[in-house]
Design a protein around this motif. Structure first.
Motif, short mmCIF file in Angstrom:
data_model
loop_
_atom_site.label_atom_id
_atom_site.label_comp_id
_atom_site.label_asym_id
_atom_site.label_seq_id
_atom_site.Cartn_x
_atom_site.Cartn_y
_atom_site.Cartn_z
N LEU A 183 0.83 -1.21 0.00
CA LEU A 183 0.00 0.00 0.00
C LEU A 183 0.86 1.27 0.00
O LEU A 183 0.59 2.22 -0.74
N ILE A 184 1.89 1.28 0.82
CA ILE A 184 2.78 2.45 0.89
C ILE A 184 3.53 2.61 -0.43
O ILE A 184 3.67 3.73 -0.94
N MET A 207 -4.54 16.77 -9.54
CA MET A 207 -4.43 15.37 -9.15
C MET A 207 -3.12 15.16 -8.42
O MET A 207 -2.06 15.49 -8.95
N VAL A 208 -3.18 14.69 -7.19
CA VAL A 208 -1.99 14.37 -6.41
C VAL A 208 -2.11 12.90 -6.01
O VAL A 208 -2.86 12.56 -5.10
N GLY A 209 -1.39 12.05 -6.74
CA GLY A 209 -1.46 10.62 -6.47
C GLY A 209 -2.82 10.07 -6.82
O GLY A 209 -3.16 9.90 -7.98
N PHE A 210 -3.63 9.82 -5.80
CA PHE A 210 -4.98 9.32 -6.02
C PHE A 210 -6.03 10.29 -5.48
O PHE A 210 -7.21 9.96 -5.43
N LEU A 267 2.18 6.43 -7.05
CA LEU A 267 1.11 7.29 -7.56
C LEU A 267 1.42 8.76 -7.33
O LEU A 267 1.17 9.60 -8.20
N ILE A 268 1.94 9.09 -6.16
CA ILE A 268 2.28 10.49 -5.90
C ILE A 268 3.37 10.96 -6.85
O ILE A 268 3.31 12.06 -7.40
N LEU A 269 4.35 10.11 -7.10
CA LEU A 269 5.47 10.49 -7.95
C LEU A 269 5.07 10.57 -9.43
O LEU A 269 5.49 11.49 -10.14
#
Length: 159
Positions: A56-57, A80-83, A63-65
């Motif tokens: 999960l981490i 949009m930041v990651g999810f 996703l953030i990157l």
């Protein structure tokens, strides 16, 4: 049009270190669950939970990157930041502020509740793409003003 967010070298390096640590923990958890020699656990629940948490981490960091951007649509632009996604209507953008020295860009946006003052949002894009971002925003909001400012220099205190 889509603009990828730029996090800078330090923040990107921190996320990369977290991803490397996650991969190491996932590898160790797989080895423990597979029963490799030299690694063991009293209960398989601990490495299983650790494996799930690591995945999960790791997914969140990836996703953030790689999934952080600004995208212009018909009625507004999407942040949009990651999810996590947020939509800002073009009518809510009051003005842009640009730092002359650093080329950082901020959007002053109406607050959703009537009693609160406007909110300043930092547009987190590489400084080389600031002019391109302003141009694209002006395609949707021709009347938007860009206020140029410079931060005052800090005075050194005499001791």
């Amino acid at each position: 049009m889509k603009f990828r967010m730029g996090f800078g070298i330090v923040k990107t390096a921190i996320i990369a270190v977290v991803i490397a640590g996650v991969l190491a923990v996932i590898g160790l958890d797989i080895a423990i669950l597979a029963g490799a020699k030299g690694v063991y656990a009293q209960s398989p629940a601990i490495p299983a939970v650790s494996l799930v948490a690591g995945v999960l981490i790791g997914v969140a960091c990836f996703l953030i990157l790689f999934n952080s951007f600004y995208k212009f649509k018909e009625q507004g632009f999407i942040i949009m930041v990651g999810f996590f996604a947020d939509k800002i209507a073009y009518d809510d953008v009051l003005m842009l502020k640009q730092n002359i020295d650093t080329n950082e860009l901020f959007a002053v946006v109406k607050n959703t509740s009537e009693s609160n003052p406007p909110v300043g949002l930092k547009i987190n894009i590489p400084t080389a793409k600031t002019d391109e971002f302003i141009k694209e925003l002006r395609n949707h909001i021709p009347s938007v003003t860009v206020d140029l400012y410079s931060q005052p220099k800090k005075k050194k205190k005499d001791k």
